[in-house]
Scaffold this motif. Structure first.
Motif, PDB file in Angstrom:
ATOM      1  N   GLU A  34      -1.023  10.586  -7.090  1.00 52.99           N
ATOM      2  CA  GLU A  34      -2.745  10.050  -7.293  1.00 52.99           C
ATOM      3  C   GLU A  34      -2.654  10.236  -8.931  1.00 52.99           C
ATOM      4  O   GLU A  34      -2.391  10.937  -9.607  1.00 52.99           O
ATOM      5  N   ARG A  43      -2.290   0.670  -7.442  1.00 54.29           N
ATOM      6  CA  ARG A  43      -1.688   1.674  -6.792  1.00 54.29           C
ATOM      7  C   ARG A  43      -0.766   2.284  -5.694  1.00 54.29           C
ATOM      8  O   ARG A  43      -1.267   1.694  -5.073  1.00 54.29           O
ATOM      9  N   VAL A  45       1.315   4.942  -3.743  1.00 58.86           N
ATOM     10  CA  VAL A  45       2.049   6.256  -3.741  1.00 58.86           C
ATOM     11  C   VAL A  45       2.964   6.156  -2.897  1.00 58.86           C
ATOM     12  O   VAL A  45       2.569   6.098  -2.222  1.00 58.86           O
TER      13      VAL A  45
END
Length: 314
Positions: A34, A43, A45
């Motif tokens: 993160e 985003r 991850v």
């Protein structure tokens, strides 16, 4: 257009994300934890960059991949088998991503490689060219070469276009390692024994590298090509330090010690590699990049140094 940028929180990846957004490209950033990314970047991850990583979610709807993530060159690497470690990430991880990208229908894969694939040094005035026979000498360079070879094979087999970019030393706002150390020394007025180095080295400002990367996302002539990149002006270590000092508004205090003396002293101290980087030449020829893409570095060397200095925090 939808782009996936790996290593999106890194020195190059973050800048690629920001510039791509400015061109109206939808960006998804792949990271290992993160973190804060440029506003507007989605985003994703992932648990590391390995040959077993599942990229399906990250690749959904993606048209082009920019692969900046890598195990980077490590000074004084303590790994028992450095090449194995580099291969695990830079070769196996890269090719695993590329295979899944091709299966997901990605049209183009832009791979950020390294000039170390060409080699470590050039004779003065004899620059590396993009289509020279590779001659890497260290584990990092070998791993990047093997990744390039694997990517070309995947491209020929699947039809996914591959673009390879080999930068030399990249500098800019937020740069770390040796370049940042030199900026600290110059700002503090530390005398440096580097006033008589007559080598020639190519560098590339972060903005110039990113501009080429974004150009390669869509340029038709970039497909399945290998490019070298630089600021278009080569300088000696002595001249670079003087101009870095000007950018920092700090006069460089350089002592004219002959390169032969520096190399001998470095050898006694077990610092041959450092002496080679400071005293040896490494030049790249970007004529192919200019001609095939109609590309010109947006920033001059002095403009790039000024931007690096503005972002420098002692």
């Amino acid at each position: 257009m939808h782009a996936l940028v790996t290593g999106a929180n890194g020195f190059v990846g973050r800048a690629v994300c920001a510039q791509a957004l400015g061109y109206g490209i939808t960006v998804r950033g792949a990271v290992r934890s993160e973190c804060v990314l440029p506003a507007g970047v989605e985003r994703q991850v992932l648990q590391g960059l390995s040959g077993q990583c599942d990229w399906r979610a990250a690749l959904a709807g993606i048209v082009v991949v920019v692969h900046t993530a890598a195990r980077v060159h490590v000074m004084a690497d303590t790994a028992t088998d450095p090449l194995q470690k580099f291969r695990r990430v830079n070769v196996q991880g890269t090719l695993n991503l590329a295979r899944q990208a091709a299966l997901a229908g990605v049209r183009r894969f832009v791979f950020i490689s390294s000039v170390k694939v060409n080699g470590e040094t050039t004779a003065l005035g004899c620059a590396f060219k993009a289509d020279d026979v590779p001659a890497p000498l260290d584990a990092y360079g070998i791993s990047k070469m093997e990744a390039e070879q694997g990517l070309r094979e995947i491209a020929s087999r699947t039809g996914m276009e591959v673009v390879i970019i080999r930068p030399p030393l990249v500098y800019g706002s937020g740069v770390k390692a040796n370049f940042a150390a030199m900026m600290r020394w110059l700002r503090r007025g530390v005398p440096l024994p580097l006033g008589a180095i007559h080598n020639q080295r190519s560098l590339v400002a972060l903005d110039n590298l990113v501009d080429l990367i974004v150009t390669c996302l869509t340029h038709p002539a970039a497909a399945n090509q290998t490019f070298l990149v630089s600021d278009g002006e080569d300088v000696s270590t002595t001249e670079l330090l003087r101009r870095m000092g000007q950018a920092l508004d700090s006069r460089a205090r350089l002592i004219p010690v002959p390169a032969s003396v520096l190399k001998a002293a470095a050898a006694l101290l077990g610092k041959r590699d450092m002496a080679q980087r400071l005293c040896g030449s490494l030049q790249v020829d970007i004529q192919k990049t200019r001609q095939l893409l109609g590309w010109t570095p947006p920033l001059t060397l002095d403009q790039g140094l000024k931007k690096a200095a503005e972002g420098f925090r002692p």
